[in-house]
Each structure stands twice: as structure tokens, then as C-alpha cells.
Design an enzyme around this catalytic site. Structure first.
Site, short mmCIF file in Angstrom:
data_model
loop_
_atom_site.label_atom_id
_atom_site.label_comp_id
_atom_site.label_asym_id
_atom_site.label_seq_id
_atom_site.Cartn_x
_atom_site.Cartn_y
_atom_site.Cartn_z
NE ARG A 184 40.69 34.38 35.41
CZ ARG A 184 40.61 35.23 36.55
NH1 ARG A 184 41.10 34.90 37.71
NH2 ARG A 184 39.92 36.21 36.33
CG HIS A 237 34.26 32.44 39.70
ND1 HIS A 237 35.13 31.76 40.74
CD2 HIS A 237 34.29 33.82 40.08
CE1 HIS A 237 35.99 32.67 40.99
NE2 HIS A 237 35.37 33.99 40.74
CG HIS A 286 33.98 35.96 44.99
ND1 HIS A 286 34.41 37.14 45.13
CD2 HIS A 286 34.50 35.31 43.93
CE1 HIS A 286 35.28 37.57 44.18
NE2 HIS A 286 35.69 36.36 43.36
CG ASP A 334 42.56 38.12 40.74
OD1 ASP A 334 42.29 37.37 41.75
OD2 ASP A 334 41.88 38.02 39.67
CD GLU A 381 38.00 34.86 45.98
OE1 GLU A 381 37.38 34.02 44.61
OE2 GLU A 381 38.77 35.72 45.14
#
Length: 346
Positions: A81, A106, A177, A249, A313
Site C-alpha cells: 500500500r 499493488h 504473492h 496482514d 511477501e
């Protein structure tokens, strides 16, 4: 060892899309397509030698044109982001796609590198994928030459090597990803998987999952994976950071990151006995527990949904352009982007 090339489909722009399957002598196979430089499948033997596909994905090219969860995709030019979907470099302001609330996620949902057809050349145990990015594409400055190499070794290591050169200062923050389920992509939820992260700190976020700019210790919180524990053990804890993102996350700050290749994580499925070690040269890793995987039909007509795969990631921290205390992902003339990430199966 060897690479088998076969047609996977025809892209909407008329270009041919191929699948490249790399195999080793241990029964491990990685299948990559040159659409999105996507890892489509990864066959890994279990403790009894039985191979299973351990990554989420689709059977057809057309399904990858949807791919709202970014299964297997190479994300760029900027992964994760960027707050306000805007940034400044060298005093000049740039506006990029507003696609995640008021922010950017992304790069671009339809035009990002995960939706482009790359050129591809197979080697003995590798596939080299290349792409050219034009100045102003998706709002990012600079003409770019992007190279991404997948290679598979006899010690069951899938290596991802990246290189980007640009003719102007620009943001380059690539990642892969892939969603892993070490029990097999059809096996259901991953909350029983064990995970260890070599990360004593993380970057907390505000609503919208934009980092505050702080670097906080994980000790004494549900964010602590410094010792191996089940992913699901604390995922539903009464902890504000987990509530904001419906589970894990978050970007974790890799201990001692210095640009050299370091082990950063170990994941294990106790039932199958599959264990994966992760190595990278990058300073951060986004651990995403798949909280928001949509109800979907994947490979082999398999129902996918929340927490049926997890991502590790590797990256520069999200929104680093707005936080000078974070490692910066601005690259350009005289400073090429280079990184390596390895997923090794034991």
C-alpha cells in the site's frame, strides 16, 4: 532437472501465454506462466514421498484475469500500500490509482505487472521473464527494464531473483504473492500450520492498513512469532491491530536485515510433514493469513475462502515513501533494484 514449455492460453491482447514446468530429481515441480510471472503450481512431496500442489491458483488463463486475491502473482512496480495513492520524488508530485479506499494497493488492479504478458526464456533449471515499463505507466515515473528469474535447485529451493533498472528515480518494490497451504491447496484452512518469523518488531497500521511510521516490538503481543506457534493460536485475539485487518496482514521487520540473503521464516504443516524455510535479501515480509480470500473456485474445482492459504511477501515496508525512517524503495540511475527470495522445502 529440466524445463517443459507448453501453451497455457492466448491473452486478451493476442499474445501467446506459456506454462514452464521446472522439475528436479526429488519429485518437486514448479509451474510458472508468463502472464503476470505467476507461480501457478508447486508440487512438493510429503513425509511419505507423496507430492501435492501446495499453492493456490487457477486452471485457466481467463481466471487469472480476475484473480482478486493475486494468487501466485508477481506484483509491481509497487507492492502493498501507498497512503493517499500519491507521493513525491525530487519535489514532483505523482498521483497513482485510488483502488483501496483512499489508498493504492499493488500498483493497479488491471494494469499491474501481474496482469501483463512477460517475455520468457527457459534455461536448464530456470525461467527468465522480462518486461519493459514505460514512463508514466500506472502513474509511476521512469522507463523500466524488469527481469525476474525463477529457478529450482536439487535441494528443493525455489529461488526468485529480481532486477530492475530505471532511467528516472521511481518506486520499485516488487514481491511475489503466492498463497501457500503446505497440506495441499485443497486441504482447507491453514490455522494449524506452525510459523516462526525471525522478526522481533513489526510496523503497526491505522484503518486502511497504512503504517503509522512506528516500529514496535512483538514481545508480549499476539504478533510474536519469534518462537514457532500455530498461525491460528492468537489470530482472533482481542488486539486492535488484528481487528483492523481481520487477522494477520502486517509487515514484519526482519532481524538484522543488511541486504545479504538471510533465513527469515520457517513454516510447517505437522500432518504432512512439509516444512518450508524462507530466505530473502529484503528488510521486510508481509505475513498475510489469507483473511480476505473471497469465496472462489480454484484449481481442480476446489472451493477457496478465508484462511485457506497464507502469504510471506518479502518487501520494502509498505508506504515507505511517506516514512523517512523506513528503508526506502526509490531506485533510478546509478541505483538498480535487486533482490532475492528463496522458498526451500525440507
Amino acid at each position: 532437472m529440466g524445463v517443459v514449455k507448453e501453451k497455457f492460453g492466448t491473452a486478451r491482447n493476442g499474445k501467446e501465454v506459456y506454462a514452464f514446468t521446472i522439475s528436479n530429481a526429488n519429485g518437486m515441480q514448479a509451474k510458472i506462466i508468463n502472464f503476470g510471472a505467476i507461480l501457478v503450481s508447486l508440487l512438493v512431496p510429503d513425509k511419505d514421498g507423496k507430492p501435492e500442489d501446495v499453492v493456490l491458483g487457477y486452471d485457466s488463463l481467463e481466471e487469472y484475469y480476475g484473480n482478486g486475491s493475486f494468487f501466485g502473482a508477481t506484483i509491481g512496480p509497487s507492492a502493498n500500500r501507498i497512503g493517499g495513492a500519491s507521493f513525491e520524488i525530487n519535489g514532483k508530485a505523482y498521483q497513482i490509482d485510488v483502488n483501496d479506499g483512499p489508498n493504492n494497493l499493488h500498483s493497479h488492479m488491471e494494469n499491474g505487472y501481474h496482469k501483463q504478458v512477460w517475455d520468457a526464456v527457459e534455461g536448464d533449471n530456470s525461467v527468465t521473464l522480462t518486461l519493459e515499463g514505460k514512463d508514466g505507466e500506472m502513474g509511476f515515473p521512469g522507463n523500466k527494464k524488469i527481469t525476474m528469474v525463477y529457478s529450482l535447485s536439487e535441494d528443493n529451493a525455489l529461488k526468485l531473483s529480481y532486477h530492475v533498472s530505471a532511467d528516472a528515480d521511481t518506486i520499485v518494490n516488487l514481491t511475489n504473492h503466492t498463497y501457500f497451504n503446505l497440506a495441499g491447496h485443497k486441504a482447507g484452512k491453514i490455522e494449524d500450520h506452525l510459523l516462526q518469523l525471525h522478526a522481533g518488531n513489526y510496523t503497526p497500521v491505522v484503518p486502511g492498513a497504512i503504517p503509522t511510521g512506528e516500529i514496535q516490538p512483538v514481545a508480549g503481543t499476539p504478533m510474536d512469532f519469534t518462537k514457532m506457534k500455530p498461525i491460528g493460536q492468537d489470530i482472533n485475539a482481542d488486539f486492535e491491530q488484528l481487528k483492523l485487518t481481520l487477522g494477520y496482514d502486517h509487515n514484519f521487520v526482519i532481524d538484522g536485515a543488511d541486504g545479504s540473503l538471510k533465513e527469515i521464516a520457517v513454516a510447517e504443516d505437522p500432518k504432512s510433514g512439509r516444512k518450508m524455510k524462507v530466505f530473502t535479501t529484503l528488510p521486510g515480509v508481509q505475513f498475510y493469513a489469507g483473511n480476505c480470500i473471497g469465496e472462489d473456485t480454484g484449481k481442480d474445482n476446489t472451493p477457496y475462502g478465508p484462511r485457506k492459504g497464507f502469504c510471506l511477501e518479502t518487501q520494502y515496508y509498505p508506504d515507505n515513501i511517506h516514512h523517512p525512517n523506513f528503508p526506502q524503495s526509490v531506485f533510478g540511475p546509478g541505483r538498480d533494484y535487486e533482490s532475492v527470495t528463496v522458498y526451500q522445502f525440507l
